[in-house]
Enzyme design. Structure first.
Site, short mmCIF file in Angstrom:
data_model
loop_
_atom_site.label_atom_id
_atom_site.label_comp_id
_atom_site.label_asym_id
_atom_site.label_seq_id
_atom_site.Cartn_x
_atom_site.Cartn_y
_atom_site.Cartn_z
N LYS A 131 68.66 5.02 -12.93
CA LYS A 131 68.96 3.63 -13.29
C LYS A 131 70.03 3.63 -14.35
O LYS A 131 70.14 4.58 -15.13
CB LYS A 131 67.70 2.94 -13.84
CG LYS A 131 67.75 1.43 -13.72
CD LYS A 131 67.38 0.96 -12.33
CE LYS A 131 67.47 -0.53 -12.19
NZ LYS A 131 66.87 -0.98 -10.93
P1 NAD Z 1 69.95 -11.71 -11.27
O1 NAD Z 1 70.74 -11.47 -12.48
O2 NAD Z 1 70.64 -12.01 -9.99
O3 NAD Z 1 68.92 -12.91 -11.50
C1 NAD Z 1 68.06 -12.99 -12.59
C2 NAD Z 1 67.66 -14.46 -12.72
O4 NAD Z 1 66.68 -14.58 -13.73
C3 NAD Z 1 68.85 -15.35 -13.11
O5 NAD Z 1 68.84 -16.51 -12.31
C4 NAD Z 1 68.57 -15.66 -14.57
O6 NAD Z 1 69.11 -16.90 -14.98
C5 NAD Z 1 67.04 -15.67 -14.58
N1 NAD Z 1 66.50 -15.45 -15.91
C6 NAD Z 1 67.00 -14.71 -16.92
N2 NAD Z 1 66.24 -14.81 -18.00
C7 NAD Z 1 65.22 -15.63 -17.68
C8 NAD Z 1 64.09 -16.12 -18.37
N3 NAD Z 1 63.86 -15.78 -19.64
N4 NAD Z 1 63.25 -16.94 -17.72
C9 NAD Z 1 63.47 -17.28 -16.44
N5 NAD Z 1 64.52 -16.86 -15.73
C10 NAD Z 1 65.39 -16.04 -16.34
O7 NAD Z 1 68.97 -10.46 -11.12
P2 NAD Z 1 68.26 -9.94 -9.81
O8 NAD Z 1 69.14 -8.94 -9.18
O9 NAD Z 1 67.73 -11.08 -9.02
O10 NAD Z 1 67.05 -9.11 -10.47
C11 NAD Z 1 65.84 -9.74 -10.87
C12 NAD Z 1 64.76 -8.68 -10.99
O11 NAD Z 1 64.62 -8.02 -9.72
C13 NAD Z 1 65.02 -7.58 -12.01
O12 NAD Z 1 63.80 -7.17 -12.55
C14 NAD Z 1 65.60 -6.46 -11.16
O13 NAD Z 1 65.42 -5.19 -11.75
C15 NAD Z 1 64.77 -6.62 -9.91
N6 NAD Z 1 65.39 -6.02 -8.71
C16 NAD Z 1 66.60 -6.41 -8.25
C17 NAD Z 1 67.13 -5.83 -7.11
C18 NAD Z 1 68.44 -6.28 -6.50
O14 NAD Z 1 68.75 -5.83 -5.38
N7 NAD Z 1 69.22 -7.13 -7.12
C19 NAD Z 1 66.42 -4.83 -6.44
C20 NAD Z 1 65.16 -4.45 -6.93
C21 NAD Z 1 64.66 -5.06 -8.05
#
Ligand code: NAD
Length: 500
Positions: A131
């Site tokens: 990561k």
């Molecule tokens: P992203 O940046 O696209 O979205 C995150 C969202 O959360 C945003 O809309 C943001 O405004 C919101 N956010 C931030 N702080 C917040 C808060 N305090 N309260 C409520 N909402 C809040 O990120 P993502 O890629 O969707 O990732 C989200 C989670 O999923 C993370 O834990 C990431 O590790 C996990 N994840 C992502 C992927 C991927 O393919 N993108 C894969 C596996 C796991």
């Protein structure tokens, strides 16, 4: 306090081997994300027969590289801090996203790298876990500045083989997406002009830069497939006090970013779920009749937040909405949002960890004791790495999936349909095959169909493997520990086959 003490004892148990004196004086507190992952790992290995040496080898993070680099921006040199952790190299390349967030730190990156090891093992993608993170708030910088910063970070990682098609392959995570992956692959190409497999150095790229159809939606799509699989098993639904189908289930989602948006969109548009709450940075929107996700996403895009959305009630303290009544709670934003402070008040019977680490080890214990079912992160959000694996394979084979077979498949299907129509005609039947069926049946699978089919199969198979342990062993009481047992078992087998 009794349960909290249990968690801390687990924490102390782990540490006591390292520093028995200090830990017994540790204050009662919420375990960090990294400690939570360790506590969950420790719970799982208690059910396994691993030698202590191998157990320790699998638990520890192999290495973390910290880089501080300067970029000339706005007339001065700004210094940024980034990390790339490699948790386990039992298989290579290692794989894991790169996160851009203001509070990224080494412990978080190492916890996420460990989760990647177990996630990859659970869904049987042949990678070790890694990561990365860059301590930055992307909203503070213009696009051309973000490009300079990302390219410089990529340069620092690539020159140490921490971005490399055969050794370490990043992907998007929080705060990064196709745009950043396109800059990274271009940067790698400039540094490795003769590497024919350069496109495979990173996944989550846009289609025109070597990406794969269906990668952007993949993690959210995987959340949907994981829930569909859960709802195929009446016993599992019963464990959560639920029944029926996904149709009409009331869902609260935290975070409408890549993962949360796609999960909410697919569950509401394709499975009939009602999204009754969406929690974002600036508050939450609730509406018991259901929130139109596409409309809300457009509103957030235009205004920067959920406030002012006309089709629901705005709640300023969004975090509180995690505690609202619903059937399924999907935290899809940050880690540790369900913790010792609110676990007793969570009402949802089923918690689906779309984010990494949204439930702390302490909260996990409380929720289990309250009979809640938690579908664990290492399973639920594995859709992203699964489709990343398909993208990596596509890049190495230099050909789009379906390109060779699609028309041949169509020709075969057309042969069958034409023959059935001939038989019906010759036998004087008054009914024929409908045009709608014909075109649906004849159509050969393109890349998107193949990716979705591969993802669906992966999510179903992984669920079965967890479920076998969950129901097959009397001493295993939850899906998370079942998932860890399956994953750790596979990582251990891989190390053993290397002679460790
Ligand atoms: P992203 O940046 O696209 O979205 C995150 C969202 O959360 C945003 O809309 C943001 O405004 C919101 N956010 C931030 N702080 C917040 C808060 N305090 N309260 C409520 N909402 C809040 O990120 P993502 O890629 O969707 O990732 C989200 C989670 O999923 C993370 O834990 C990431 O590790 C996990 N994840 C992502 C992927 C991927 O393919 N993108 C894969 C596996 C796991």
């Amino acid at each position: 306090m009794g349960r909290l003490a249990g968690v801390l004892l687990a924490l102390r148990g782990r540490r006591s081997r390292q520093n028995r004196g200090n830990i017994m004086n540790a204050p009662l507190r919420e375990p960090t994300f990294r400690e939570s992952v360790d506590i969950m790992f420790n719970r799982a290995v208690k059910f396994m027969d691993l030698s202590p040496g191998l157990e320790e080898k699998i638990r520890v993070c192999n290495s973390t590289y910290t880089v501080r680099f300067g970029v000339r921006l706005r007339g001065e040199i700004k210094t940024f801090t980034g990390y790339r952790s490699v948790h386990s190299e039992h298989m290579e390349p290692v794989k894991g996203g790169i996160r851009f967030a203001a509070n990224v730190h080494q412990d978080e990156v190492e916890a996420l790298a460990a989760l990647m090891t177990f996630k990859c093992a659970l869904v049987e993608v042949p990678f070790g876990g890694s990561k990365g993170g860059l301590r930055i708030d992307p909203r503070e910088w213009e696009e051309h500045e973000m490009e300079l910063i990302t390219r410089r970070f990529a340069y620092e990682l690539a020159k140490r083989d921490l971005i490399n098609p055969s050794q370490n392959v990043p992907a998007p995570d929080m705060g990064t997406g196709e745009r950043e992956m396109a800059w990274i692959v271009d940067q790698y190409r400039r540094m490795n002009t003769t590497d024919i497999n350069a496109a495979a150095c990173v996944t989550g790229k846009p289609l025109n830069a070597g990406g794969i159809a269906g990668r952007v939606e993949a993690t959210g799509r995987g959340v949907q497939y994981s829930l569909r699989e859960f709802f195929r098993h009446p016993d599992d639904m019963k464990a959560a006090g639920l029944d029926g189908t996904l149709e009409g289930k009331r869902v609260i989602v935290q975070g409408l970013g890549n993962v949360g948006y796609h999960a909410a969109k697919f569950l509401s548009e394709e499975d009939g779920c009602r999204i009754v709450g969406v929690i974002e940075r600036d508050g939450a929107i609730i509406n018991d009749k259901g929130i139109p996700i596409e409309f809300l996403k457009t509103h957030i895009g235009a205004t920067g937040g959920v406030k002012g959305f006309p089709r629901g009630t705005y709640v300023e303290d969004g975090h509180k909405v995690l505690e609202e009544d619903c059937d399924i709670l999907i935290p899809a934003a940050l880690e540790s949002v369900i913790n010792l402070g609110n676990a007793e008040r969570i009402k949802a019977p089923l918690i689906v960890e779309a984010a990494n680490g949204p439930v702390t080890a302490g909260a996990d214990e409380i929720l289990r004791a309250r009979g809640k079912v938690i579908m664990p992160d290492l399973y639920v959000n594995a859709g992203g790495v699964t489709v990343s694996y398909f993208e990596w394979v596509k890049n190495l084979s230099h050909i789009r999936f379906g390109r060779m077979q699609r028309r041949q498949e169509e020709a075969q299907n057309a042969l069958i349909v034409n023959e059935i129509e001939r038989i019906l005609r010759d036998s004087g039947a008054t009914m024929g095959i409908s045009d709608a069926f014909k075109s649906e049946y004849v159509r050969g699978a393109g890349e998107l169909e193949l990716v979705r089919s591969g993802l669906d199969d992966t999510m179903r198979t992984a669920y079965q493997s967890m479920r076998e342990v969950w129901h097959g062993r009397k001493d295993v009481e939850d899906l998370r520990i079942a998932a860890y047992i399956v994953s750790i078992g596979r990582v251990a087998a891989s190390y053993r086959s290397k002679g460790l």
